[in-house]
Scaffold this active site. Structure first.
Site, PDB file in Angstrom:
ATOM      1  N   GLY A 152       3.196   3.005   2.595  1.00 22.12           N
ATOM      2  CA  GLY A 152       4.525   1.943   2.307  1.00 22.12           C
ATOM      3  C   GLY A 152       4.467   0.637   3.159  1.00 22.12           C
ATOM      4  N   CYS A 153       4.791   0.126   4.321  1.00 24.91           N
ATOM      5  CA  CYS A 153       4.569  -1.610   3.802  1.00 24.91           C
ATOM      6  C   CYS A 153       3.695  -1.902   4.527  1.00 24.91           C
ATOM      7  CB  CYS A 153       5.980  -1.884   5.158  1.00 24.91           C
ATOM      8  SG  CYS A 153       7.893  -2.190   4.212  1.00 24.91           S
ATOM      9  N   ALA A 154       2.920  -1.145   5.548  1.00 26.46           N
ATOM     10  CA  ALA A 154       1.359  -1.406   5.995  1.00 26.46           C
ATOM     11  C   ALA A 154       0.202  -1.477   5.060  1.00 26.46           C
ATOM     12  CB  ALA A 154       1.086  -0.807   6.800  1.00 26.46           C
ATOM     13  N   ALA A 155       0.417  -1.081   4.007  1.00 30.46           N
ATOM     14  CA  ALA A 155      -0.460  -0.732   2.583  1.00 30.46           C
ATOM     15  C   ALA A 155      -2.004  -1.869   2.507  1.00 30.46           C
ATOM     16  CB  ALA A 155       0.107  -0.016   1.841  1.00 30.46           C
TER      17      ALA A 155
END
Length: 364
Positions: A152-155
């Site tokens: 997701g967005c944190a990757a």
């Protein structure tokens, strides 16, 4: 051995569409009652986004062959396989464009890259993006390849952490990190609030970084440390699952509240003295998330300006977004040698990823 980001490259699809155009299109869907239309208007207008880039020109009203996503003003719901086929067609070129720009600005040749780390959560195929980068950029066939999917967005932060670990173990390593997300492929024409919020913020884009030894004579960002924190709740509030008609996002209003409630303690734990931070790179999951982080950490309005500017111009490009912010910080002439940079990103779980970086201005 300290690892350093020595170059960052980004790439965007050709189609740039205004937030108001996307708002009006989404609000016009059959079956949306007045309450749903008001919610669409409120969500899109409050997102603090002016424009987004998408791989589907159809969303901007341009008729082209490809994935059937629109019939007049009615958005269609193609099956997941058709959406993933479009990802397979579109993603490799964006991966290569961002990675090629990062490599050309790094001072390293294609034959010097030893490792490739690719990131994406909006499609999947094999041989995947890591393989295509080796082929498309003319990298050595012996390059070690890793792919981080569905984080997701944190990757971007775990990808940079992996690159730093590789360089720490082998100072001669040159690691190419590349993130590409095609969020527009998974628009859901639903009046459910989660889907409206998701449609109001997500966009397409790619970012890449070259990570090498801190002994490099080039300007960059030293990767000093990383941390991961799983919050006490939020597992059901941010999720990304494979449905029959695309990947389905769960993004409830609790997400900004959870981040706002817990980010202060997390930041103190993983970043230390916040007053020592000179610049912030916070993933703009949405305007409300940035507002909650700003308020909870007691930051002045200028601290998150780089994040807000990327959000305004490009929307939330999931994992690639953080690299756009770091690119802008690296290019900012006001950022000087030794400036301390804090990076934060948020993903399903609800997971907070953090990184500590130091600006390096070598004068080379």
């Amino acid at each position: 051995m300290t690892a350093r980001i020595v170059s960052i490259g980004t790439a965007l699809p050709d189609t740039r569409v205004s937030q108001t155009t996307l708002r009006d299109l989404f609000a016009a869907q059959p079956g949306f009652d007045r309450k749903s239309q008001r919610l669409v208007g409120a969500a899109f207008d409050a997102a603090a986004i002016d424009t987004r880039h998408v791989v589907l020109p159809q969303l901007a009203g341009t008729e082209v062959e490809g994935l059937p996503v629109r019939d007049g003003d009615t958005l269609l719901m193609p099956p997941t396989g058709a959406r993933n086929d479009e990802y397979r067609r579109r993603a490799p070129d964006l991966f290569a464009a961002a990675a090629g720009r990062a490599l050309s600005g790094s001072g390293y040749g294609a034959n010097e890259v030893t490792h490739v780390v690719t990131v994406s959560c909006t499609g999947m195929f094999a041989p995947g993006p890591d393989y295509h980068l080796v082929r498309d950029l003319g990298l050595s066939p012996t390059v070690e390849r890793y792919h981080l999917g569905f984080i997701g967005c944190a990757a971007a932060i775990p990808a940079l952490r992996l690159a730093a670990r590789i360089v720490g173990d082998d100072p001669a390593a040159v690691v190419l990190v590349a993130c590409c997300e095609l969020c527009s492929l998974h628009w859901q024409t639903s009046s459910h609030p989660d889907q409206i919020v998701a449609a109001s913020v997500f966009a397409d884009g790619a970012g890449a970084a070259v990570v090498a030894s801190g002994n490099s004579s080039r300007d960059g960002l030293d990767l000093d440390g990383f941390a991961t924190h799983v919050t006490d709740d939020g597992e059901k509030d941010m999720a990304w699952t494979v449905g029959d008609s695309g990947f389905e996002m769960t993004l409830t209003p609790e997400v900004p509240r959870i981040i706002g409630r817990e980010i202060s303690a997390i930041a103190d734990d993983v970043l230390g003295d916040l007053s020592a931070v000179d610049a912030w790179a916070v993933h703009p999951g949405g305007r409300s998330i940035l507002d909650r982080v700003e308020n909870a950490l007691g930051l002045d309005a200028a601290a998150l300006a780089p994040s807000r500017e990327v959000l305004r111009r490009h929307g939330n490009m999931s994992s690639a977004t953080l690299l756009f912010i770091l690119r802008d910080l690296l290019a900012d002439a006001e950022r000087v040698e030794g400036d301390r940079v804090a990076a934060l990103a948020f993903g399903p779980g609800l997971t907070v990823e953090a990184a500590r970086l130091t600006m390096r201005r070598t004068g080379a």
